[in-house]
Design an enzyme around this catalytic site. Structure first.
Site, PDB file in Angstrom:
ATOM      1  N   THR A  43       3.999  35.234  12.358  1.00 41.81           N
ATOM      2  CA  THR A  43       5.299  35.060  13.011  1.00 41.81           C
ATOM      3  C   THR A  43       5.964  36.418  13.275  1.00 41.81           C
ATOM      4  O   THR A  43       7.189  36.505  13.363  1.00 41.81           O
ATOM      5  CB  THR A  43       6.240  34.210  12.140  1.00 41.81           C
ATOM      6  OG1 THR A  43       6.363  34.834  10.856  1.00 41.81           O
ATOM      7  CG2 THR A  43       5.723  32.792  11.972  1.00 41.81           C
ATOM      8  N   THR A  46       4.828  41.066   9.754  1.00 46.16           N
ATOM      9  CA  THR A  46       4.439  42.439   9.402  1.00 46.16           C
ATOM     10  C   THR A  46       5.307  43.451  10.138  1.00 46.16           C
ATOM     11  O   THR A  46       5.737  44.454   9.561  1.00 46.16           O
ATOM     12  CB  THR A  46       2.958  42.678   9.732  1.00 46.16           C
ATOM     13  OG1 THR A  46       2.156  41.768   8.975  1.00 46.16           O
ATOM     14  CG2 THR A  46       2.543  44.103   9.386  1.00 46.16           C
ATOM     15  N   SER A  47       5.577  43.198  11.406  1.00 44.77           N
ATOM     16  CA  SER A  47       6.438  44.103  12.172  1.00 44.77           C
ATOM     17  C   SER A  47       7.812  44.214  11.528  1.00 44.77           C
ATOM     18  O   SER A  47       8.363  45.307  11.378  1.00 44.77           O
ATOM     19  CB  SER A  47       6.573  43.601  13.615  1.00 44.77           C
ATOM     20  OG  SER A  47       5.320  43.593  14.258  1.00 44.77           O
ATOM     21  N   HIS A  99       9.217  40.209  -0.308  1.00 47.47           N
ATOM     22  CA  HIS A  99       8.584  39.509   0.813  1.00 47.47           C
ATOM     23  C   HIS A  99       7.194  39.044   0.407  1.00 47.47           C
ATOM     24  O   HIS A  99       6.496  39.708  -0.364  1.00 47.47           O
ATOM     25  CB  HIS A  99       8.507  40.409   2.048  1.00 47.47           C
ATOM     26  CG  HIS A  99       7.574  41.585   1.891  1.00 47.47           C
ATOM     27  ND1 HIS A  99       6.276  41.574   2.347  1.00 47.47           N
ATOM     28  CD2 HIS A  99       7.753  42.801   1.312  1.00 47.47           C
ATOM     29  CE1 HIS A  99       5.707  42.735   2.068  1.00 47.47           C
ATOM     30  NE2 HIS A  99       6.569  43.502   1.441  1.00 47.47           N
ATOM     31  N   HIS A 101       4.061  35.503   1.240  1.00 49.16           N
ATOM     32  CA  HIS A 101       3.758  34.182   1.798  1.00 49.16           C
ATOM     33  C   HIS A 101       3.939  33.109   0.730  1.00 49.16           C
ATOM     34  O   HIS A 101       2.968  32.533   0.223  1.00 49.16           O
ATOM     35  CB  HIS A 101       2.333  34.149   2.349  1.00 49.16           C
ATOM     36  CG  HIS A 101       2.106  35.081   3.492  1.00 49.16           C
ATOM     37  ND1 HIS A 101       2.951  35.156   4.574  1.00 49.16           N
ATOM     38  CD2 HIS A 101       1.113  35.982   3.736  1.00 49.16           C
ATOM     39  CE1 HIS A 101       2.508  36.047   5.430  1.00 49.16           C
ATOM     40  NE2 HIS A 101       1.390  36.576   4.942  1.00 49.16           N
ATOM     41  N   ARG A 123       8.113  30.522  14.494  1.00 48.49           N
ATOM     42  CA  ARG A 123       7.513  30.724  15.816  1.00 48.49           C
ATOM     43  C   ARG A 123       7.137  29.387  16.426  1.00 48.49           C
ATOM     44  O   ARG A 123       6.921  28.393  15.706  1.00 48.49           O
ATOM     45  CB  ARG A 123       6.273  31.609  15.654  1.00 48.49           C
ATOM     46  CG  ARG A 123       5.604  32.058  16.944  1.00 48.49           C
ATOM     47  CD  ARG A 123       4.455  33.002  16.618  1.00 48.49           C
ATOM     48  NE  ARG A 123       3.835  33.543  17.825  1.00 48.49           N
ATOM     49  CZ  ARG A 123       2.829  34.417  17.805  1.00 48.49           C
ATOM     50  NH1 ARG A 123       2.345  34.840  16.644  1.00 48.49           N
ATOM     51  NH2 ARG A 123       2.329  34.870  18.934  1.00 48.49           N
ATOM     52  N   SER A 131      -2.534  32.154  17.485  1.00 48.44           N
ATOM     53  CA  SER A 131      -2.586  33.525  16.977  1.00 48.44           C
ATOM     54  C   SER A 131      -3.372  33.575  15.667  1.00 48.44           C
ATOM     55  O   SER A 131      -4.201  34.473  15.465  1.00 48.44           O
ATOM     56  CB  SER A 131      -1.169  34.055  16.767  1.00 48.44           C
ATOM     57  OG  SER A 131      -1.193  35.379  16.283  1.00 48.44           O
ATOM     58  N   TYR A 238      13.616  49.360  15.482  1.00 52.76           N
ATOM     59  CA  TYR A 238      12.758  48.362  16.127  1.00 52.76           C
ATOM     60  C   TYR A 238      12.495  48.727  17.580  1.00 52.76           C
ATOM     61  O   TYR A 238      11.386  48.565  18.095  1.00 52.76           O
ATOM     62  CB  TYR A 238      13.401  46.979  16.044  1.00 52.76           C
ATOM     63  CG  TYR A 238      12.602  45.902  16.733  1.00 52.76           C
ATOM     64  CD1 TYR A 238      11.477  45.347  16.124  1.00 52.76           C
ATOM     65  CD2 TYR A 238      12.948  45.451  18.008  1.00 52.76           C
ATOM     66  CE1 TYR A 238      10.724  44.373  16.770  1.00 52.76           C
ATOM     67  CE2 TYR A 238      12.200  44.476  18.650  1.00 52.76           C
ATOM     68  CZ  TYR A 238      11.097  43.940  18.030  1.00 52.76           C
ATOM     69  OH  TYR A 238      10.343  42.979  18.660  1.00 52.76           O
ATOM     70  N   LYS A 252      -7.365  37.551  21.775  1.00 59.86           N
ATOM     71  CA  LYS A 252      -6.687  36.252  21.854  1.00 59.86           C
ATOM     72  C   LYS A 252      -6.668  35.757  23.291  1.00 59.86           C
ATOM     73  O   LYS A 252      -6.261  36.467  24.200  1.00 59.86           O
ATOM     74  CB  LYS A 252      -5.263  36.378  21.316  1.00 59.86           C
ATOM     75  CG  LYS A 252      -4.506  35.047  21.284  1.00 59.86           C
ATOM     76  CD  LYS A 252      -3.214  35.146  20.490  1.00 59.86           C
ATOM     77  CE  LYS A 252      -2.218  36.052  21.151  1.00 59.86           C
ATOM     78  NZ  LYS A 252      -0.931  36.068  20.421  1.00 59.86           N
TER      79      LYS A 252
END
Length: 315
Positions: A43, A46-47, A99, A101, A123, A131, A238, A252
């Protein structure tokens, strides 16, 4: 006396080992803050997390990755207790940005007086699954040399759906709802209407802000305005930083309209999409009351409330 002293030293060392170091430090209210970003895979997490790492030294907070075995998003009961205790009492790591999962964990169940601030990003469910499908086969540009679990499988997502493959089955869409629903067993029952409603409830009542991948810059801008202690400078970073758009899945191929239509026939997609649309509407509502647009650029509104008629009057 020496024996007694050695015994006391051992007791102190054991307390440090079992419970962590004793906390005698009194934190300012501004520093006694913990943010938990229980990131959903694929989603743009990582960014966003890299921005937190880039800002932590400058803004003086700590970033900690929650690494669970095999990326299992559900913690054992004993690990839940350990995690809650760590997050709330580890003063040397406050202010802290955690952070990982993991699915939502209700700190109030453990008798915690001051709960952490939850944030997240979700997302479009089909885009997220596509993805993730190609990520398992071809990896991304973040760690291009790492061998992925499905590496060597050249089957496209369209071919997988046409063949009824397990990696692209509608059940694989069921992820964002349980991540927000939490650690109850019903959350992970695929297609549970109760889980969907609980996820909606948590999003509104337990999360400070939930953004969407498609509007990540706006999400970051709102966080910077509301929580500058952590996110001061995040928007500019950003826009201009080299790490802002990391982790593009390679090789992809976008699915055809026929593939999308087939997935959209499933009740699971309908529920995950309902949750996504719910989150998107809430995010856009928050944004509409926080920013304005001028000459194609968004800007944050200044403080729009004040105090008056304050009694009794001071001398």
């Amino acid at each position: 006396e020496r024996a007694i002293a050695r015994h006391e030293v051992r007791e102190i060392e054991q307390r440090h080992t079992v419970d962590g170091p004793r906390q005698d430090v009194t934190l300012d209210e501004e520093d006694d803050v913990v943010i938990i970003y229980n990131r959903v895979p694929k989603t743009a997490s990582t960014s966003f997390t890299n921005i937190a790492y880039d800002l932590c030294a400058k803004n003086k907070y700590h970033v900690l990755h929650i690494n669970t075995t095999k990326n299992n998003p559900v913690m054992s009961l004993q690990d839940q207790v350990r995690f809650v205790k760590n997050v709330t009492s580890w003063k040397e790591r406050k202010p802290g940005f955690y952070h990982g999962h993991i699915s939502y964990l209700d700190f109030a169940k453990f008798g915690v007086k001051k709960k952490p601030i939850y944030i997240n990003v979700i997302r479009d469910p089909i885009e997220r699954l596509v993805s993730y499908y190609y990520f398992l086969r071809f990896g991304d540009d973040y760690r291009p040399g790492l061998r992925r679990r499905k590496q060597g499988d050249k089957k496209t997502f369209d071919e997988c759906v046409a063949a009824g493959g397990s990696d692209c089955a509608p059940e694989k869409l069921w992820l964002q709802i349980p991540f927000f629903c939490g650690h109850s067993s019903e959350c992970w029952n695929v297609g549970s209407r109760w889980a969907l409603e609980q996820a909606k409830y948590n999003l509104i009542n337990e999360y400070f802000l939930v953004g969407v991948t498609e509007e990540l810059e706006d999400f970051i801008m709102l966080l910077e305005a509301a929580l500058p202690r952590f996110f001061r400078g995040a928007t500019e970073l950003y826009r201009t930083g080299k790490k802002s758009h990391l982790r593009k899945t390679t090789e992809k191929k976008l699915p055809t309209k026929e593939t999308i239509a087939k997935l959209q026939q499933s009740e699971i997609w309908k529920m995950e999409n309902e949750f996504y649309e719910f989150a998107l509407e809430q995010f856009q509502f928050v944004r509409a009351h926080a920013v304005r647009e001028k000459d194609g650029e968004l800007y944050i509104l200044a403080q729009n409330f004040f105090y008056e008629k304050i009694y009794p009057k001071s001398n």
